[in-house]
Design an enzyme around this catalytic site. Structure first.
Site, PDB file in Angstrom:
ATOM      1  N   HIS A 157       1.947 -34.198  20.669  1.00  0.00           N
ATOM      2  CA  HIS A 157       1.137 -33.850  19.507  1.00  0.00           C
ATOM      3  C   HIS A 157       0.182 -32.700  19.814  1.00  0.00           C
ATOM      4  O   HIS A 157      -0.624 -32.308  18.972  1.00  0.00           O
ATOM      5  CB  HIS A 157       0.336 -35.076  19.028  1.00  0.00           C
ATOM      6  CG  HIS A 157      -0.178 -34.952  17.630  1.00  0.00           C
ATOM      7  ND1 HIS A 157      -1.498 -34.695  17.337  1.00  0.00           N
ATOM      8  CD2 HIS A 157       0.461 -35.023  16.434  1.00  0.00           C
ATOM      9  CE1 HIS A 157      -1.659 -34.640  16.034  1.00  0.00           C
ATOM     10  NE2 HIS A 157      -0.476 -34.827  15.458  1.00  0.00           N
ATOM     11  N   ASP A 183      -2.376 -16.386  31.384  1.00  0.00           N
ATOM     12  CA  ASP A 183      -2.944 -15.727  32.562  1.00  0.00           C
ATOM     13  C   ASP A 183      -4.141 -16.490  33.123  1.00  0.00           C
ATOM     14  O   ASP A 183      -5.218 -15.921  33.360  1.00  0.00           O
ATOM     15  CB  ASP A 183      -3.345 -14.289  32.229  1.00  0.00           C
ATOM     16  CG  ASP A 183      -2.134 -13.394  31.984  1.00  0.00           C
ATOM     17  OD1 ASP A 183      -0.998 -13.831  32.276  1.00  0.00           O
ATOM     18  OD2 ASP A 183      -2.321 -12.269  31.500  1.00  0.00           O
ATOM     19  N   LYS A 221      -1.527 -29.062  20.496  1.00  0.00           N
ATOM     20  CA  LYS A 221      -1.489 -27.718  19.916  1.00  0.00           C
ATOM     21  C   LYS A 221      -2.385 -26.836  20.793  1.00  0.00           C
ATOM     22  O   LYS A 221      -3.511 -26.472  20.417  1.00  0.00           O
ATOM     23  CB  LYS A 221      -2.010 -27.712  18.480  1.00  0.00           C
ATOM     24  CG  LYS A 221      -1.266 -28.667  17.532  1.00  0.00           C
ATOM     25  CD  LYS A 221      -2.003 -29.964  17.389  1.00  0.00           C
ATOM     26  CE  LYS A 221      -1.492 -30.843  16.252  1.00  0.00           C
ATOM     27  NZ  LYS A 221      -0.085 -31.128  16.226  1.00  0.00           N
ATOM     28  N   LYS A 259      -9.319 -31.358  12.861  1.00  0.00           N
ATOM     29  CA  LYS A 259     -10.023 -32.534  13.392  1.00  0.00           C
ATOM     30  C   LYS A 259     -11.325 -32.042  14.007  1.00  0.00           C
ATOM     31  O   LYS A 259     -11.326 -31.448  15.101  1.00  0.00           O
ATOM     32  CB  LYS A 259      -9.195 -33.273  14.457  1.00  0.00           C
ATOM     33  CG  LYS A 259      -7.918 -33.925  13.903  1.00  0.00           C
ATOM     34  CD  LYS A 259      -6.752 -32.976  13.898  1.00  0.00           C
ATOM     35  CE  LYS A 259      -5.479 -33.664  13.395  1.00  0.00           C
ATOM     36  NZ  LYS A 259      -4.370 -32.705  13.241  1.00  0.00           N
ATOM     37  N   HIS A 266      -5.940 -30.429   7.798  1.00  0.00           N
ATOM     38  CA  HIS A 266      -5.303 -30.869   9.035  1.00  0.00           C
ATOM     39  C   HIS A 266      -6.234 -30.763  10.232  1.00  0.00           C
ATOM     40  O   HIS A 266      -5.909 -31.252  11.315  1.00  0.00           O
ATOM     41  CB  HIS A 266      -4.031 -30.043   9.278  1.00  0.00           C
ATOM     42  CG  HIS A 266      -3.136 -30.599  10.326  1.00  0.00           C
ATOM     43  ND1 HIS A 266      -2.845 -29.933  11.499  1.00  0.00           N
ATOM     44  CD2 HIS A 266      -2.461 -31.784  10.390  1.00  0.00           C
ATOM     45  CE1 HIS A 266      -2.035 -30.665  12.240  1.00  0.00           C
ATOM     46  NE2 HIS A 266      -1.780 -31.790  11.597  1.00  0.00           N
ATOM     47  N   ASP A 320     -25.542 -34.063  15.056  1.00  0.00           N
ATOM     48  CA  ASP A 320     -26.909 -33.523  15.101  1.00  0.00           C
ATOM     49  C   ASP A 320     -26.933 -32.009  15.253  1.00  0.00           C
ATOM     50  O   ASP A 320     -27.894 -31.447  15.794  1.00  0.00           O
ATOM     51  CB  ASP A 320     -27.701 -34.165  16.246  1.00  0.00           C
ATOM     52  CG  ASP A 320     -28.076 -35.614  15.953  1.00  0.00           C
ATOM     53  OD1 ASP A 320     -27.910 -36.047  14.800  1.00  0.00           O
ATOM     54  OD2 ASP A 320     -28.527 -36.303  16.883  1.00  0.00           O
TER      55      ASP A 320
END
Length: 409
Positions: A314, A321, A316, A120, A118, A125
């Protein structure tokens, strides 16, 4: 107060840029790929080339055509087989593609197939890393719901610094292990052993960034089923436990386990302002309905829950603080639900920098103010019996599925 230690594979030499949506990520990503000289490592859950994602595919094709080593890994559920003509175009250009855990004949009927890729990630380089929740999928496009009227809310980061090399190593290790599994299935045992040994020989090589160690403090946090089973969740719980002023969490599929729920409740009870931005539009039955049974105890403790309704949420991400002495923020692929925290491979970047935390906070506060509605405790408690029944059914199905996998949440 105990000092919050950074986890392994961290450093204070990072330059990190916050990116909102594909509209900000894709141009930055394509620019790096177009400038690549040696290699591009790319992992994604969804690789959709029917819309804006085709521009990313074209950049990978161009890189491979000029001799850059391009390794692309897609998930067997999120993507399956890359759609034609792009699978052939990328192969003809010289790019190498692997599918993580193809479903096979029985598909998701086998519990071991519930473990998905899941995360991404992209490393170019060995010097720049992209990490977040954004798939190769346009902001206004959805595989199940078609064209969206408003852009999907999601975030990623562009990173330079110590953690980039670690990201490159863990991606190369997965690539080699997948090659080894492929070789075993085709009875190329000698080559499989060589691939596996090569994967085991890879090690993170800490090195100081070009700015001499001056920059943002950050770490790359992983979740897998081997060494890093609980690192992302523990990072959340530790930061929540040390919060003094404010917690803002934006999470698409928010079904926290008991420990995480208790941490949020305790934070609210000691006077911390806790705000949750969760999915307000129906997307999937399980994620929508299984989340709602946990809201009651949170609302009763004073946690503010905002349902995002402008488009699909979508994101996450979280910020704690932001204006305090010890700011904490995270951007990544991990939802706060059983799939992400117990089964899937995930990756989050954790940042300890006031400027970054305040920038993320500003964007989340705007999303709360402009695109969401606060969930009223009385409205929640008096929702129709049919909704409450569906919530309980979804919760029971989720618990039963976890029992099948042998997991305790």
């Amino acid at each position: 107060m105990a000092r919050m230690a950074l986890p392994p594979y961290a450093g204070s030499d990072h330059q990190i840029r916050l990116l909102q949506g594909a509209q900000e990520l894709f141009p930055a990503l394509i620019a790096e790929i177009d400038g690549a000289r040696s290699d591009v490592q790319f992992e994604t859950y969804i690789f959709d080339v029917t819309g804006d994602g085709a521009e990313v595919a074209r950049a990978l094709e161009r890189a491979a055509q000029r001799g850059v080593h391009v390794h692309l890994v897609v998930d067997g559920v999120g993507t399956g087989q890359v759609a034609e003509p792009w699978a052939s175009r990328l192969a003809d250009a010289g790019a190498q593609l692997q599918v993580y855990s193809p479903l096979g004949r029985l598909g998701l009927l086998l519990p071991q197939r519930w473990r998905r890729l899941h995360r991404k990630l992209c490393v170019v380089d060995g010097g720049v890393l992209f990490c977040g929740g954004i798939n190769v999928l346009g902001d206004h496009e959805d595989p199940n719901w078609g064209r969206l009227a408003a852009p999907r809310l999601d975030f990623a980061v562009r990173v330079e610094g110590t953690l980039v090399d670690f990201g490159s190593v863990i991606m190369e290790r997965l690539w080699l292990r997948m090659l080894a599994v492929h070789d075993v299935r085709h009875r190329h045992l000698t080559q499989a052993l060589a691939d596996w040994r090569a994967a085991q020989a890879l090690h993170h090589r800490p090195r100081r960034g070009a700015n001499g160690g001056r920059g943002m403090r950050a770490a790359l946090l992983l979740r897998d089923n081997l060494r890093f089973r609980t690192r992302i969740e523990r990072s959340y719980r530790r930061a929540i436990a040390q919060a003094r002023e404010e917690i803002i969490i934006a999470n698409a599929y928010f079904i926290p386990g008991g420990k995480l729920r208790r941490a949020l409740i305790l934070a609210a009870q000691r006077g911390v302002r806790v705000q949750l931005l969760v999915q307000g539009r129906y997307e999937y039955f399980m994620q929508y309905h299984a989340a709602r049974p946990v809201y009651g105890a949170l609302l009763a403790a004073g946690v503010q829950i905002h349902e995002y309704a402008s488009s699909f949420l979508h994101a996450k991400v979280a910020v704690i603080d932001a204006h305090g002495a010890r700011p904490w923020a995270t951007v990544g692929s991990s939802n706060l639900d059983p799939l992400s925290l117990l089964l899937a491979r995930e990756a989050n970047v954790m940042v300890r920098d006031a400027g970054f935390a305040q920038q993320l906070r500003t964007r989340l506060v705007a999303a709360i103010a402009q695109g969401s509605g606060a969930l009223d405790p009385c409205t929640y408690a008096s929702r129709p019996w049919r909704e409450r029944l569906l919530d309980r059914v979804a919760w029971a199905v989720m618990r039963a599925a976890l029992w099948v996998t042998g997991k305790n949440y």
